[in-house]
Design an enzyme around this catalytic site. Structure first.
Site, short mmCIF file in Angstrom:
data_model
loop_
_atom_site.label_atom_id
_atom_site.label_comp_id
_atom_site.label_asym_id
_atom_site.label_seq_id
_atom_site.Cartn_x
_atom_site.Cartn_y
_atom_site.Cartn_z
N ASP A 215 0.82 -1.01 -0.08
CA ASP A 215 -0.04 0.04 0.04
C ASP A 215 0.87 1.03 -0.11
O ASP A 215 1.58 1.43 1.06
CB ASP A 215 -1.01 -0.03 1.15
CG ASP A 215 -2.13 0.96 1.19
OD1 ASP A 215 -1.95 2.24 0.79
OD2 ASP A 215 -3.18 0.70 1.50
N GLU A 241 -0.45 -0.84 -4.69
CA GLU A 241 -1.87 -0.23 -4.24
C GLU A 241 -1.63 1.44 -4.26
O GLU A 241 -0.52 1.75 -3.67
CB GLU A 241 -2.34 -0.92 -3.07
CG GLU A 241 -3.73 0.28 -2.74
CD GLU A 241 -4.49 -0.54 -1.68
OE1 GLU A 241 -4.37 -1.98 -1.65
OE2 GLU A 241 -4.91 0.14 -0.66
N GLU A 269 -9.23 3.93 -3.36
CA GLU A 269 -10.01 4.24 -1.83
C GLU A 269 -10.18 5.69 -1.63
O GLU A 269 -10.93 6.16 -0.78
CB GLU A 269 -8.97 3.89 -0.57
CG GLU A 269 -7.59 4.54 -0.32
CD GLU A 269 -7.01 3.62 0.41
OE1 GLU A 269 -6.59 2.69 0.31
OE2 GLU A 269 -6.75 4.37 1.62
N ASP A 292 -13.94 3.15 -1.05
CA ASP A 292 -14.65 3.02 0.49
C ASP A 292 -15.99 3.63 0.90
O ASP A 292 -16.12 4.69 0.27
CB ASP A 292 -13.67 3.98 1.26
CG ASP A 292 -13.73 3.60 3.12
OD1 ASP A 292 -12.87 3.53 3.53
OD2 ASP A 292 -14.92 3.92 3.21
N HIS A 319 -12.37 -0.65 0.27
CA HIS A 319 -11.35 -0.41 1.24
C HIS A 319 -11.79 -0.53 2.59
O HIS A 319 -12.87 0.10 2.81
CB HIS A 319 -10.79 0.91 0.89
CG HIS A 319 -9.92 1.70 2.07
ND1 HIS A 319 -10.53 2.65 2.98
CD2 HIS A 319 -8.61 1.38 2.52
CE1 HIS A 319 -9.34 2.98 3.91
NE2 HIS A 319 -8.45 2.45 3.54
N GLU A 339 -11.27 -6.63 2.59
CA GLU A 339 -9.97 -6.17 3.46
C GLU A 339 -10.37 -6.07 4.90
O GLU A 339 -11.21 -5.86 5.17
CB GLU A 339 -9.57 -4.87 3.03
CG GLU A 339 -8.27 -4.28 3.83
CD GLU A 339 -7.96 -2.82 3.56
OE1 GLU A 339 -8.79 -1.93 2.72
OE2 GLU A 339 -7.01 -2.51 3.93
#
Ligand SMILES: C[C@H](O)[C@H](O)CC(=O)C(=O)O
Ligand SMILES: [Mg+2]
Length: 395
Positions: A215, A241, A269, A292, A319, A339
């Site tokens: 990430d 990511e 996200e 998200d 997310h 996740e």
């Protein structure tokens, strides 16, 4: 026909300390330990994300009370400015409406804020209201949200873990581990080498088959991201990511062409609405989108984003966002896993992602969650009365 309750009152509260604003943690937490960010080019803001204010907003709690006494609520990131927007602007579109008027309310919230909204804080706020509406509808109908969304397509969710210790996540039964990237381009060749060494160490610990991802939290440029991805090839990195700032759609499209065959590029996200995701999808920016649900426009918008992604044969792996995404993931074929953000300071045990703000928040056990864990009305969680709510504005 059964009469439909109407919305009596909308209330917005703020909360500090972890929870929906999950970056608001104390010293020593892995999530704030020299994580690479777009601010890492400034040495003063490199060691801690709290130093540049990642946690200034805090949590927004939206509560919606219906005429039959039912109360729906949701939490997201947004704090006091979001509470202002809910109370002073958005509440007018809800109060007096039927609890089923979700689509119209979303449309009115989005188009009435267009001149100062579209992305970021305003869409977080709209998402919080939208999630509270779905929670309310579930409570009125005594049904879980996944059922309102058309029903589950699987009996069990499986999870990868995000945190500093994929090796421990593997022992806890997760299907993969996503590491925070620690060094950005400003830390030069030495930082690049340290990043790769860390990945190599993790690969050695977890063996050849366990998924490992990075990430990058918007911290890189195209050249660095390309070199990092190429260096990571021998360690079997599954995806890279959010390598670039979210507005650099062109950079993402180039990065996707540059990474080694088989390595995926993921992002989204910090993207919002069907229009933002349309850019990512049509420009071929990524292999997986990661909206998200608390930031992209809520469940009402995620349904549309997900359908668009499906038509582009792209997976939707939301997310974080705990129960708000679990109820969605359960209902979509193009969301085959989810996740889980490891909120334990050392990423060594499973604690509820929005702890301490919610009661009844389910967590994966051995990396899995039975659908029956999600079989309570609405999103199936309650506000923890031990967390003190503050209502900064009224209307
Ligand atoms: C670990 C990342 O920097 C961030 O805190 C969380 C995130 O982006 C993710 O879970 O994805
Ligand atoms: Mg991320």
């Amino acid at each position: 026909m059964r009469s439909i309750p109407t919305i009596k009152q909308v209330r917005a509260y703020t909360l500090k300390g972890g929870g929906a604003d999950y970056h608001d943690q104390s010293d020593g937490h892995w999530i704030d330990d020299h994580v690479a960010t777009p601010m890492s080019k400034y040495p003063d803001y490199r060691q801690s994300r709290r130093s540049f204010g990642i946690n200034v907003l805090g949590t927004l709690v939206v509560e919606i009370e219906a005429s039959d006494g039912s109360v729906g609520f949701a939490v997201t990131t947004g704090g006091e400015p979001a509470a202002y927007i809910v109370e002073k602007h958005l509440a007018r579109f809800l109060e007096g409406a039927k609890v089923t008027d979700i689509e119209r309310i979303w449309d009115q919230m989005y188009f009435s804020t267009l001149y100062y909204g579209r992305k970021g804080l305003v869409i977080n706020t709209i998402s919080g209201v939208d999630l509270a509406l779905w929670d309310l509808l579930g409570k009125v109908r005594q049904e879980p949200v996944h059922q309102l969304l058309g029903g589950a397509v699987r009996d069990e969710l499986q999870f990868y873990a995000t945190g500093a210790r994929p090796d421990l996540a593997q022992k806890l039964g997760f299907i993969g581990g996503k590491l925070p990237l620690h060094h950005g381009p400003a830390e030069g060749e030495e930082g690049l080498r340290k990043n790769l060494e860390e990945l190599a160490t993790m690969r050695e610990r977890v063996g050849p088959d366990f998924w490992l991802m990075w990430d990058c939290w918007m911290s890189l440029d195209l050249n660095y991201a390309t070199r990092l991805a190429q260096g990571a090839r021998e360690y079997g990195l599954k995806w890279i990511e959010e390598a670039l700032p979210p507005d650099d759609y062109w950079g993402y499209a180039d990065l996707r062409r540059n990474v080694p065959a088989g390595m995926m590029v993921t992002t989204g996200e910090h993207e919002a609405t069907r229009w933002g995701f349309r850019m990512l999808l049509e420009m071929g920016c990524c292999d997986i989108i990661q909206p998200d649900v608390g930031w992209c426009g809520g469940v009402t918008e995620l349904i549309k984003i997900s359908a668009l992604a499906d038509a582009h044969q792209t997976l939707v792996i939301p997310h974080g966002s705990s129960v708000y995404s679990y109820h969605f993931v359960a209902t979509r074929q193009n969301s085959p896993f989810a996740e889980f953000l490891m909120m334990a300071p050392k990423a060594d045990e499973v604690v509820p992602m929005f702890h301490p703000q919610l009661l009844g928040e389910p967590v994966p056990v051995k990396g899995r969650m039975r659908l029956s864990e999600l079989d309570k009305p609405g999103f199936g969680v309650e506000l923890n009365p031990a967390c003190e709510l503050h209502r900064p504005y009224t209307h």
